[in-house]
Each structure stands twice: as C-alpha cells, then as structure tokens.
Design a protein around this motif. Sequence first.
Motif, PDB file in Angstrom:
ATOM      1  N   MET A  63      48.823  79.993  38.576  1.00 57.48           N
ATOM      2  CA  MET A  63      47.809  80.431  37.557  1.00 57.48           C
ATOM      3  C   MET A  63      48.454  80.651  36.092  1.00 57.48           C
ATOM      4  N   GLU A  79      54.713  85.855  41.212  1.00 60.09           N
ATOM      5  CA  GLU A  79      53.743  85.252  40.130  1.00 60.09           C
ATOM      6  C   GLU A  79      54.408  86.018  39.062  1.00 60.09           C
ATOM      7  N   ASP A 131      47.542  70.514  45.437  1.00 60.17           N
ATOM      8  CA  ASP A 131      46.940  71.878  45.091  1.00 60.17           C
ATOM      9  C   ASP A 131      47.936  72.994  44.975  1.00 60.17           C
ATOM     10  N   GLY A 132      47.545  74.158  44.482  1.00 58.08           N
ATOM     11  CA  GLY A 132      48.466  75.020  44.183  1.00 58.08           C
ATOM     12  C   GLY A 132      49.206  75.521  45.461  1.00 58.08           C
ATOM     13  N   SER A 133      48.466  75.701  46.427  1.00 56.07           N
ATOM     14  CA  SER A 133      49.138  76.173  47.694  1.00 56.07           C
ATOM     15  C   SER A 133      50.109  75.474  48.202  1.00 56.07           C
ATOM     16  N   GLY A 165      48.585  81.839  47.880  1.00 45.95           N
ATOM     17  CA  GLY A 165      47.626  80.756  48.340  1.00 45.95           C
ATOM     18  C   GLY A 165      47.240  81.003  49.662  1.00 45.95           C
TER      19      GLY A 165
END
Length: 429
Positions: A246, A209, A104-106, A140
Amino acid sequence: MYSTPIWHPCSQMKDYESFTPLSIQSASKSYLTLQTGEKLIDAISSWWCKSLGHNHPKIKQAIITQLDSLEHTILANTTNQIIEALTESLCDITKMDKVLFASDGSCAVEIAMKMSIQARVIRGQSDKCKFIALQNAYHGETAATLSVSDLGLYKNAYQSLLFDCEYIPDIPYVTGEGDPLWHDAEKEWLQAQSFLNQHRQMLNAIIIEPIVQGAGGMLVYSQDFIKRLGLWCKENDVYLIADEIMTGIGRTGKMLALEHADIQADFICLSKGLTSGVLPLSVTLTHESIYEIFYDDYETYKAFMHSHTHSGNTLASACALSVLEIFQKENTLEYVQQTLHPTMLQNMHDISHNTKLLHNIRSIGGIIAADIKSPKFTRSGYRVFQQAVKLGALLRPLGNTIYWMPPLNTEVHTLNELAKITEKALLAY
Ligand SMILES: Cc1ncc(COP(=O)(O)O)c(C=O)c1O
C-alpha cells in the motif's frame, strides 16, 4: 434475497439488498461515472491502487504500444527489453538487486515469507522459522499472509489453516511527522525490544507495513521505531520484510515509506500503485546476499521454485514502466508533499472543527484518516459511506474510520469538493 452471480469481494452480500452495487460506466482522473451519468470522486483510489488516477493518457499509450509487439510470455527461460528496463528502474528506486514478479500483493508478500524461510533451511537454520508482525497488521488474504495479519475479521474463520505468529504490542502511533513520537520512540522501543529478545532464538523474520498500517485503520507510526527495529534485525540476524504493497510508489510522499526511516529491508514487496491499478502486477525485491544463498547446481535443490502463470506480464510491466516515468515527468512526489498533503490536512481539520464529529486525525503524504467521535450506530462508517455516495464520493470507511487516499495527482478543486461531501455525509448519517 439479493441474488447475482457476482460474489463481491470483502462484502456481506445481504448489504446489497438495500444498497445495490454502483454500476460504473467509465472513469477518468479522480472521478468515476455511473451508468446513470452521476459522477463520484474516487476518494480511496479504488482500494488504494489508482496512484495516478483513472485513464491516464500516457499509461494507456504505453499499453497500446506494447500490445503491438508482445503481450505476455512465460518468464521462466525468457526475458524481454520491457521487463529488463522495469527491473533496472525498480532496483534503482529501492536500492535492491533482485526482483521476483507476481500479480497481486498477497503473493508478493508470500514470496518474501517463503524466500526467507527457504534461506534459513539452506543456511542450516530450519528451527529459525517464526514470524513476528506488528499489532493491527494486515498483509493479505492467502493463508500465509493471513497468518501474519492481526485482524480477526479477516482471519478468525480460517484458524485451522493458519500458523502462529507473535505481534509486537503498543506500537507508537502518531498524528504525523510533526508528532514528537515520530522522532523519538525510545520508551516504546525498549518495551518492544524486550519482547523481541524473548523470541530471538527462533525468529526468522519481522514483517511490517512501514509507517502506515492500512487495513488496520490507517494508523501512522513512528519512523524512529522502525529505524530501531531495522537495526535490531540486522544485529540479531533476523530478516526484515517491508510490505510496501500500500505505501510503496509514492503514497506516503516518498517513493518508499522505508525512506522516512532511512533503513534497508531484506525484502520489499510492491504492487497497487506500481501500475496505477491499471493491470495486476506485484514484485518482491531482495539483495544479492539472499540470491547467493539459493545459487547452486540444480541437484542441490536450493532453487526458489515459486512461480505464477502471469509472473512478469509484459503489458503490466510496460504499464509500470510508464508509471515510474510519469512520476518523474509530472513531479508527482513534489505535488503530494507540497499540495495534496497540506490541502487534505487543512480540509480534514476544518471538517472536524465544523462538525465536531471527528477525532484522532492522522496523516502522511497522500493518506489522511480520522475516527468518528461517539459513533451513533455500530456501523456509522457504513452509513457515512452511503450518504457520501448519494452526495458524489466513494469513501468506503474502515469500520468507523473515515479516510481519504485519492489518486496522488488529484486536483485541489476535487479535494475541496470531496471535503464538502464528506462534511455533509457526516452531518447526515
Ligand atoms: C499492506 C498490504 N499488504 C498486502 C495486501 C494484499 O494485496 P492484494 O489485495 O493485492 O492481494 C494489501 C492489500 O490491501 C495491503 O494493504
């Protein structure tokens, strides 16, 4: 009291007393079908991951084919042709050399953070351990990634678990690529630079980001600012971590959002759109020069010992490989730039004009957002969400920010339908 064994993520469960969860029976392309037979447009790509929509036949076929030969094995001490092909494609796309797999992203972001810290330790720079992020950042929900996030809503209760991070203030937010600040943010940069210079000595890494801050409110910011930030990092021996969880894999109209600024990061994190949200997979990419820091005899204890059971799941890797092929074959990026983006932009401006209820429209690629003007209630966005569900769209605003982030291949008639629903929902809330 609403009582169910399912504790839904990111939800105040009391809200479910008056608005019970939507029971989904199936999903196809940009639509969800409820048990009742009603259809909803998935306007937010199910938390931003359904890059190619639901039930894409080619992705499904890739998984079925893979299922016949190999589902998953431990990735330590093994390899397979699927993961090798995916690694090669990802290195090609990102111009990076090495790929670490997670789910997952985190975790992908946390891997980048840990790797940057360990690289400092090995280099004899243990005191260079600080992180800087941007104001309104979100990276996250694990303890380390919350530590570098700037959103109290998600982190305040856990202060005792977290470490300190500084945030660059006054980010030059823009309306889009046509905004003068997009090309020239010198004034804002000079301010940021003096802030950074104060922290330079102890600074390990800056985490961003690139181009769009998602959970912070779909805030688009200047590519010139990122370019200058990237240069500053290189000149000052500070690692740059690009959290593209994202934005990566086409969301901003380019494969990576970093490409807008034409800079290289030391670490890039990808997830969400990578498998079109079909199976969980994330990656942290880095350069040969970082890899070499860790490369030595086992007894030196320089190895990067991070692992997850599902690291490099083969089914998820086959899925990601098919997503990357579809992007090529279906010209997804061209569609985003030439059709999806202009259609969403026109529609959002029309809604703003017709309702007079929106302001601060900003957009890039397959993302568009606007804020509710003079919200009538504290939770106006939540009320718009409820109205939109009744009318046929899953919007789920961020606070009082309405946004669309539909599958990148969403057809024009669906976008127009979504616009009508959004307008009606705004007028009815
Ligand atoms: C920029 C960014 N980083 C990290 C994450 C965390 O990803 P995940 O929810 O898969 O852990 C998200 C999730 O929304 C994100 O938007």
